[in-house]
Design a protein around this motif. Structure first.
Motif, PDB file in Angstrom:
ATOM      1  N   PRO A 107      -0.163   5.745  -9.559  1.00  0.00           N
ATOM      2  CA  PRO A 107      -1.001   7.094  -9.407  1.00  0.00           C
ATOM      3  C   PRO A 107      -1.398   7.585 -10.950  1.00  0.00           C
ATOM      4  O   PRO A 107      -0.516   6.986 -11.710  1.00  0.00           O
ATOM      5  CB  PRO A 107       0.305   8.313  -8.972  1.00  0.00           C
ATOM      6  CG  PRO A 107       1.073   7.156  -8.015  1.00  0.00           C
ATOM      7  CD  PRO A 107       1.031   5.860  -8.947  1.00  0.00           C
ATOM      8  N   ILE A 162      -3.784   7.014  -4.705  1.00  0.00           N
ATOM      9  CA  ILE A 162      -3.448   8.377  -4.159  1.00  0.00           C
ATOM     10  C   ILE A 162      -2.171   8.361  -3.249  1.00  0.00           C
ATOM     11  O   ILE A 162      -1.208   9.571  -3.474  1.00  0.00           O
ATOM     12  CB  ILE A 162      -4.612   8.688  -3.619  1.00  0.00           C
ATOM     13  CG1 ILE A 162      -5.652   9.264  -4.292  1.00  0.00           C
ATOM     14  CG2 ILE A 162      -4.183  10.321  -2.906  1.00  0.00           C
ATOM     15  CD1 ILE A 162      -7.211   9.436  -3.496  1.00  0.00           C
ATOM     16  N   ASP A 163      -1.677   7.436  -2.498  1.00  0.00           N
ATOM     17  CA  ASP A 163      -0.667   7.340  -1.549  1.00  0.00           C
ATOM     18  C   ASP A 163       0.460   6.382  -2.215  1.00  0.00           C
ATOM     19  O   ASP A 163       1.435   6.324  -1.528  1.00  0.00           O
ATOM     20  CB  ASP A 163      -1.081   6.783  -0.277  1.00  0.00           C
ATOM     21  CG  ASP A 163      -2.335   7.331   0.410  1.00  0.00           C
ATOM     22  OD1 ASP A 163      -2.261   8.823   0.158  1.00  0.00           O
ATOM     23  OD2 ASP A 163      -3.217   6.840   0.827  1.00  0.00           O
ATOM     24  N   GLY A 164       0.707   6.465  -3.550  1.00  0.00           N
ATOM     25  CA  GLY A 164       1.677   5.812  -4.186  1.00  0.00           C
ATOM     26  C   GLY A 164       1.368   4.444  -4.668  1.00  0.00           C
ATOM     27  O   GLY A 164       0.088   3.928  -4.232  1.00  0.00           O
ATOM     28  N   ASN A 208       0.752  -1.074   0.068  1.00  0.00           N
ATOM     29  CA  ASN A 208       0.116  -0.205  -0.032  1.00  0.00           C
ATOM     30  C   ASN A 208       0.807   1.454   0.037  1.00  0.00           C
ATOM     31  O   ASN A 208       0.852   1.992   0.863  1.00  0.00           O
ATOM     32  CB  ASN A 208      -0.865   0.015   1.291  1.00  0.00           C
ATOM     33  CG  ASN A 208      -1.761  -1.217   1.551  1.00  0.00           C
ATOM     34  OD1 ASN A 208      -1.930  -1.990   0.430  1.00  0.00           O
ATOM     35  ND2 ASN A 208      -2.298  -1.337   2.601  1.00  0.00           N
ATOM     36  N   GLY A 209       1.789   1.490  -1.023  1.00  0.00           N
ATOM     37  CA  GLY A 209       2.712   2.528  -1.320  1.00  0.00           C
ATOM     38  C   GLY A 209       4.085   1.917  -0.523  1.00  0.00           C
ATOM     39  O   GLY A 209       4.058   0.978   0.081  1.00  0.00           O
ATOM     40  N   LYS A 263       4.142   0.750   3.661  1.00  0.00           N
ATOM     41  CA  LYS A 263       3.136  -0.035   4.041  1.00  0.00           C
ATOM     42  C   LYS A 263       3.066  -1.298   3.219  1.00  0.00           C
ATOM     43  O   LYS A 263       2.182  -1.421   2.302  1.00  0.00           O
ATOM     44  CB  LYS A 263       1.742   0.709   4.107  1.00  0.00           C
ATOM     45  CG  LYS A 263       1.782   2.018   5.064  1.00  0.00           C
ATOM     46  CD  LYS A 263       0.469   2.654   5.110  1.00  0.00           C
ATOM     47  CE  LYS A 263       0.495   3.893   5.713  1.00  0.00           C
ATOM     48  NZ  LYS A 263      -0.907   4.636   5.512  1.00  0.00           N
ATOM     49  N   ASN A 265       8.606   5.701  -3.789  1.00  0.00           N
ATOM     50  CA  ASN A 265       7.610   5.239  -4.874  1.00  0.00           C
ATOM     51  C   ASN A 265       8.071   4.737  -5.975  1.00  0.00           C
ATOM     52  O   ASN A 265       7.613   3.570  -6.711  1.00  0.00           O
ATOM     53  CB  ASN A 265       6.643   6.164  -4.952  1.00  0.00           C
ATOM     54  CG  ASN A 265       5.265   5.885  -5.641  1.00  0.00           C
ATOM     55  OD1 ASN A 265       4.630   4.953  -5.200  1.00  0.00           O
ATOM     56  ND2 ASN A 265       4.970   6.281  -6.894  1.00  0.00           N
ATOM     57  N   SER A 267       0.575   0.753  -5.742  1.00  0.00           N
ATOM     58  CA  SER A 267       0.052  -0.333  -4.892  1.00  0.00           C
ATOM     59  C   SER A 267       0.077  -1.658  -5.675  1.00  0.00           C
ATOM     60  O   SER A 267       0.236  -1.932  -7.023  1.00  0.00           O
ATOM     61  CB  SER A 267      -1.379  -0.098  -4.590  1.00  0.00           C
ATOM     62  OG  SER A 267      -2.126  -1.433  -3.916  1.00  0.00           O
TER      63      SER A 267
END
Length: 434
Positions: free
Chosen positions: A157, A161-163, A94-95, A98, A117, A165
């Protein structure tokens, strides 16, 4: 990476790692060794580089750099150890900071991180480029598979949104058998005997369940029961089925090229499979308009077909089937769709991942025809939860309901005269009644 060594900071060691990776990548590009020789080539070049490193770098640091460089150049970077871990079923990035895994049905955060990223994007490229796929701002999602068959989904992206996945559903190298499912408690011995009879007797079966509930695993097991004498066509988005029979034709969808041309969908493949003289059609998952083609195939002599779909109960599975038929663009009355469904599908096997992480078949349900505008469902087997252990494990029983299915004559015609005990009848009670 958190490394420390006398006279060198973590940043120094990170630069050293990048220097080694860049040199190895250049050497690989220049020499282009055969795929089978790449590992030996990398190992030899790394040995040459390490022989020139300062002697004050401890062996433990050298070994860690060595492993991380190998993972980056030959594998899939930081997540390679997770892919090598037999206890990990799924890897979720998740990015860059994470990374989660699923172990024995439970989601836990791993200690693995990416540098940034860009490193996540490099790993995505490494996965999809050999397959001719692409992912970028204009096409930000992609499905692929690793060489071992593991299923991969990547999102970048601006959609993620957060990088970037990555989700990897790992491929089981050891193919499960029906007996193993019984030993794991996923099904009972009676359910196993019943399902074996249903598959060999050429009933049309849908495996229903949520994400990660084990639908594909069960489809694999049931497909393995198809007799060797039959011609099987398998149709999947990403080939995962591991059929051992000799006469199998495997078909896989194809994404559109950079110009948006050349796409081959599940629906295209289902239609084409009907011209390939199949005895059985096995569709990895029905998600859209191909469901209508699948039902029509089941209704026109292609008995014994198998597929999966996403639904939480057998009744929900029927509702979802109706919805997917409408996605084919045919303006059919709902009653006509339900008649198609009720005459095509014989059995729904409901698979679930319970709260304790265990995966079970919680219902085997017969599609027993129509009453008015409603499809009649009859549970043949059902899971009954009776409690919880102190450590949160679910206690329950997989039990027959005592009802024999209406298609019992079809089983008997195929040579399966299942004893009354399979369906829950108590023999001593039966003798007393006589």
């Amino acid at each position: 990476m958190t490394l420390s060594s006398p006279g060198m900071t973590s940043a120094d060691l990170l630069r050293l790692k990048h220097f080694i990776i860049e040199n190895l990548n250049r050497a690989l590009e220049s020499e282009n060794p055969p795929y089978a020789n790449r590992e030996a080539f990398v190992q030899k070049n790394m040995a040459d580089i390490f022989s020139r490193l300062p002697s004050n770098i401890p062996d433990s640091i050298r070994q860690q750099i060595n492993q991380e460089v190998r993972n980056e150049v030959l594998g899939y970077g930081p997540i390679q150890p997770l892919l090598d871990d037999k206890d990990v079923d799924e890897v979720m990035v998740n990015g860059p900071k994470k990374v989660y895994v699923e172990r024995k049905g439970k989601l836990v955060k791993s200690g693995v991180t990416f540098e940034d990223n860009d490193q996540v994007l490099r790993i995505i490229d490494r996965i999809i480029l050999p397959l001719g796929r692409r992912v970028d701002a204009d096409s930000p999602t992609v499905d692929a598979r690793l060489p071992d068959g593991s299923r991969v989904n990547a999102v970048v992206p601006p959609v993620a949104i957060d990088g970037a996945s990555i989700t990897i559903r790992k491929f089981r190298k050891d193919k499960l058998s029906m007996q193993q499912l019984v030993e794991f408690g996923s099904i009972s011995a009676s359910m196993s005997e019943f399902l074996r009879a249903c598959v060999i007797s050429r009933l049309n079966i849908i495996i229903s369940g949520g994400t990660g509930s084990g639908k594909t695993t069960l489809l694999n097991v049931l497909s393995s029961l198809i007799p060797e004498t039959e011609r099987i066509i398998t149709i999947e988005d990403a080939a995962e089925l591991q059929l051992q029979q000799e006469h199998v034709v495997r078909l896989e969808t194809k994404a559109a090229d950079i110009e948006g041309k050349g796409q081959v969908t599940i629906r295209d493949l289902v239609r084409n499979s009907l011209r390939m003289r199949p005895d059985r059609i096995v569709v990895g998952e029905c998600r859209g308009g191909e469901t209508l083609d699948m039902l029509q195939a089941m209704n026109t002599g292609h008995d014994g077909s198998l597929t999966t779909l996403h639904a939480n109960t057998p009744r929900d599975a029927l509702s979802r089937t109706e919805t997917m038929v409408l996605m084919a663009g045919m303006d059919l009355p709902i009653k006509v769709i339900r008649q198609q469904v009720s005459s095509a599908i014989d059995l729904i096997v409901q698979q679930t991942r319970l709260k304790d992480g265990s995966r079970k078949v919680i219902a085997i349900t017969e599609v027993a025809g129509m009453e008015g505008d409603t499809i009649v469902l009859t549970d043949i087997f059902r899971f009954e939860q009776t409690g919880l252990t102190p450590d949160g494990k679910i206690i329950g029983q997989l039990k027959p309901t005592g009802i024999r299915p209406l298609f019992t004559p079809r089983l008997e015609a195929a040579g399966f005269k299942l004893p009354p005990e399979v369906f829950g009848a108590n023999m001593s009670d039966m003798l007393r009644r006589r």
